[in-house]
Scaffold this motif. Structure first.
Motif, short mmCIF file in Angstrom:
data_model
loop_
_atom_site.label_atom_id
_atom_site.label_comp_id
_atom_site.label_asym_id
_atom_site.label_seq_id
_atom_site.Cartn_x
_atom_site.Cartn_y
_atom_site.Cartn_z
N SER A 1 -10.09 7.08 -8.84
CA SER A 1 -11.24 6.37 -9.39
C SER A 1 -11.40 6.70 -10.87
O SER A 1 -10.98 7.76 -11.33
CB SER A 1 -12.51 6.74 -8.62
N VAL B 1 -3.29 0.18 -6.77
CA VAL B 1 -2.60 0.70 -5.58
C VAL B 1 -1.15 0.85 -6.00
O VAL B 1 -0.51 -0.13 -6.38
CB VAL B 1 -2.73 -0.28 -4.39
N ALA C 1 -12.36 -1.23 1.78
CA ALA C 1 -12.28 -0.12 0.81
C ALA C 1 -13.11 1.08 1.24
O ALA C 1 -12.81 2.21 0.88
CB ALA C 1 -12.72 -0.61 -0.57
N ILE D 1 -7.39 3.00 -3.26
CA ILE D 1 -7.02 2.96 -4.69
C ILE D 1 -6.42 4.31 -5.10
O ILE D 1 -6.74 5.34 -4.51
CB ILE D 1 -8.21 2.59 -5.59
N ASP D 2 -5.58 4.25 -6.10
CA ASP D 2 -4.87 5.47 -6.51
C ASP D 2 -5.83 6.58 -6.91
O ASP D 2 -5.67 7.73 -6.51
CB ASP D 2 -3.96 5.18 -7.71
N HIS E 1 -2.82 -3.20 -10.06
CA HIS E 1 -4.19 -3.54 -9.69
C HIS E 1 -4.23 -4.59 -8.58
O HIS E 1 -3.44 -5.54 -8.58
CB HIS E 1 -4.95 -4.01 -10.92
N CYS E 2 -5.14 -4.39 -7.64
CA CYS E 2 -5.24 -5.23 -6.45
C CYS E 2 -6.67 -5.64 -6.18
O CYS E 2 -7.60 -5.02 -6.68
CB CYS E 2 -4.83 -4.43 -5.21
N LEU F 1 -9.79 -2.31 -15.09
CA LEU F 1 -10.63 -2.62 -13.93
C LEU F 1 -11.54 -3.81 -14.22
O LEU F 1 -11.69 -4.72 -13.40
CB LEU F 1 -11.50 -1.42 -13.56
N GLY G 1 -8.83 -2.29 -7.84
CA GLY G 1 -8.32 -0.97 -8.22
C GLY G 1 -6.82 -0.91 -8.07
O GLY G 1 -6.22 -1.77 -7.43
N LYS H 1 0.84 -1.21 0.00
CA LYS H 1 0.00 0.00 0.00
C LYS H 1 0.87 1.25 0.00
O LYS H 1 0.56 2.24 -0.66
CB LYS H 1 -0.91 -0.01 1.23
#
Ligand SMILES: Nc1ncnc2c1ncn2[C@@H]1O[C@H](COP(=O)(O)OP(=O)(O)O)[C@@H](O)[C@H]1O
Ligand SMILES: O=P(O)(O)OC[C@H]1O[C@](O)(COP(=O)(O)O)[C@@H](O)[C@@H]1O
Ligand SMILES: [Mg+2]
Length: 634
Positions: free
Chosen positions: A338, A523, A535, A335-336, A527-528, A503, A521, A170
């Motif tokens: 949206s 990170v 979340a 998430i980085d 993508h994770c 996504l 999303g 993270k």
């Protein structure tokens, strides 16, 4: 582990040519049926040695997971829980909520490990926040080879499948002394084995909450990827948000239906607020034999999705629930960013440009633009930074005030004097406390329970007009632009469309691999899979004490609106009519606290009849082209 090879009917979809294809096709018809999930559940998939690139501490590095009482190691025979796993103590019912990737000295005892795992913050190492898996409650599920292995488009890709122990950190920035610390999430992507036979998949897609650029692209790519990558043929759209599960007919989705929907704004499925009824929704999922549920929505939608996942788990159904975070406000944490956010910021430029042109073209022109952002001022922040035409940006996270030294009126006055015009951007959630002081309390909520905000843009514009018309002979020319729905009701731009595609791929790979109760999303750009509840545990806000907000302040040179009086006294420079500059403190000490019509108690010295000798500037002087207080050209 017992493995049975069973011949099943025709394989999913992919056609390949040549000898390799023939071998692949043969292999494709074989189903790897495992009698136990000990080798296939997500827990065992994590049994791999975890080595740092450089060993900064001469210690053994391992992977273990645990809860408050127990800990399992993944490679040392001396640890009893390893044995426990072998004898069939699956992840369930000892499912740890979190998995720790730890570093511990060679020969360490289980007791010590237990101590290490007592809390997440122990120095034992990093925390792995894993997502649930359908084998958590259905441990004997069959696995199948991933058809992507035989797909000519993907089979050429080296290491196409994501390793089961791949995690993403993270916090990208770590300390050299403790590089393993911090939170990790499971890396998204296709797995070698899947838990759903494509022919048996019945997938549904639902979109909830407010609109956002790119929703249709996500729908399109879920449909096309399920269809072309996995051979899924049974895909339906739930119409009109959550309530569509039990109150509306469904819509059949296939690549033809969704072919060009990414060029349109909105969602072809329709959306709504409210109407979430967990039991009715899960009943509908069961009745329709749906086994993959794709839910596109924001924080409220995720809360609803978590309840759906919990109920599915309680009923022991083989159904994967996967979310795609959608929020124009960019307020979903972890998430980085949206999807649709970039598009919205870009569209906001058009409104800011218009406000700037209008303001520049008028005498004492003021342009006010209201942008979306209920609790997070991200759009306003980025739109301001991108534009460079904005003089002051106001967001929910940074309180501001109008009157007195350091207030917005004073700032606007100065900018008008310096540049002849001023452009203000205000996020919809900004200054709600101020509006509440003058408007009647009106606690309204929408169908989802979200508080309805008071219209700060309209209120601010009125306050500006009233203030300046009272104070100056020449009234200001104020143009208020509210592009609210225009920035979210448009199709995604190129970058957002690519992001939406990734996504969609992430979620279908995750669901096919049996993961559930997750959202996907990036990170740190990887993508994770993130547990749904995790979340939305916290909401993303603009951090006004970090460098991004500082960048904005230094770009606009707007007041920071700090309430701390001492801080104001130190920082606020006061300019008198003859050009002398003082700090507020010096000014007060000199016994004259009135500057440009403002007194130190925050009230204006208005040009009213009972003001005997108003020391006011009664007209806004013409702009001085050589003076500019912000970084954009006057
Ligand atoms: N706490 C909650 N529990 C269950 N469902 C919720 C919850 N909050 C919102 N929802 C449902 O999620 C959907 C969308 O929520 P909303 O807050 O309007 O939008 P968003 O998901 O974009 O934040 C609505 O159908 C609403 O009923
Ligand atoms: O008029 P609506 O549809 O309720 O939307 C307004 C709200 O939607 C938002 O865009 C956020 O919506 P979501 O929570 O659905 O992402 C806010 O910025 C705004 O307050
Ligand atoms: Mg929301």
């Amino acid at each position: 582990m017992e493995t049975m090879m069973t011949v099943v009917g025709s394989g999913p979809l992919v056609s390949c040519d040549g000898p390799r294809a023939a071998a692949a096709a043969k292999e494709q018809t074989l189903v790897n049926k495992t009698s136990s999930s000990s080798s296939s559940s997500s827990s065992s998939r994590l049994h791999s040695k975890f080595k740092p690139a450089t060993s900064v501490v001469p210690s053994r590095v391992g992977v273990f997971w645990g809860n408050e009482k127990r800990a399992w190691d993944c490679f040392g025979k001396q640890f009893v829980f390893r044995k426990g796993l072998k004898t069939g103590v699956q992840r369930h019912p000892l499912t740890p909520s979190k998995l720790a990737i730890g570093r511990f000295p060679k020969g360490v005892s289980t007791t010590v490990m237990e101590l290490f795992c007592k809390t997440d913050t122990e120095h034992c190492g990093a925390i792995f926040e894993d997502v649930p898996h359908v084998t958590d409650w259905l441990p004997d599920l069959q696995t199948y080879p991933n058809p992507l292995k035989f797909n000519p488009a993907y089979s050429a890709v080296k290491q196409y499948f994501v390793e089961n122990d791949a995690v993403v950190t993270k916090d990208a920035v770590v300390k050299m002394t403790t590089p393993w610390e911090g939170i990790h999430f499971r890396r998204a992507g296709p797995r070698e084995k899947i838990y759903f036979r494509p022919e048996e998949v019945k997938a549904c897609i639902v979109t909830c909450g407010g609109l956002c650029p790119g929703i249709n692209t996500v729908i399109r790519e879920i449909v096309c990827s399920l269809w072309f990558q996995y051979g899924v043929r049974d895909i339906i759209g739930i119409v009109g948000g959550y309530r569509g599960f039990y109150a509306r007919n469904t819509q059949t989705l296939n690549p033809k239906v969704v072919n060009d929907i990414h060029k349109r704004g909105g969602t072809i499925l329709g959306t709504s607020r409210g109407g979430h009824d967990t039991m009715k929704i899960v009943d509908s999922i069961e009745d329709r034999d749906i086994n993959q549920v794709y839910i596109i929505g924001g924080d409220g939608t995720h809360r609803g999705a978590d309840l759906i996942y919990q109920e599915i788990k309680r009923r022991g159904l083989k159904v994967a629930v996967a979310c795609i975070p959608k929020t124009i406000d960019n307020d979903i944490d972890i998430i980085d960013k949206s999807f649709g956010f970039d598009t919205a910021v870009e569209e906001a430029q058009r409104a800011i440009n218009a406000a700037h042109v209008e303001a520049e073209s008028a005498d004492n022109g003021i342009g006010v633009v209201k942008l979306m952002g209920r609790y997070s001022g991200s759009i306003a922040l980025y739109a301001t930074l991108a534009s460079r035409d904005v003089d002051c940006c106001m967001i929910p996270e940074a309180p501001f005030y109008l009157e007195g030294a350091g207030g917005l009126f004073e700032f606007v006055y100065r900018r008008l004097r310096e540049n002849g015009h001023v452009v203000l951007v205000v996020a919809e959630g900004a200054g709600q406390d101020l509006v509440a002081q003058t408007l009647e309390s009106n606690e309204l909520i929408d169908a989802s329970g979200n508080h309805l905000l008071r219209d700060i843009g309209h209120w601010l514009s009125q306050q500006m007009k009233d203030h300046f018309s009272k104070l100056y002979k020449e009234p200001v020319t104020l143009k208020y632009i509210d592009p609210t729905y225009m920035i979210r009701a448009i199709p995604g731009n190129a970058a957002d469309n690519v992001y939406c595609t990734l996504l969609a791929h992430s979620v279908i790979h995750g669901a096919m691999a049996g993961f559930t109760g997750f959202t996907a999303g990036p990170v740190n750009n990887r993508h994770c899979y993130i547990p749904i509840a995790r979340a939305v545990e916290t909401q993303r806000h603009v951090n006004v004490s970090d460098r991004m907000w500082a960048r904005l302040l230094s770009s606009t040179n707007q007041p920071s609106f700090f309430h701390d009086k001492d801080l104001q006294k130190r920082n606020v420079m006061i300019q008198t009519e003859n050009g002398d500059e003082f700090t507020e403190e010096e000014y007060e000490t000199n016994g004259d606290s009135e500057v440009n019509g403002y007194t130190d108690n925050g009230s204006e010295n208005l040009n009213t009849e009972d003001a005997e000798q108003p020391a006011l500037v009664t007209t806004i002087p013409p702009a001085d082209p050589n003076v500019s207080q912000n970084n954009h050209a006057p």
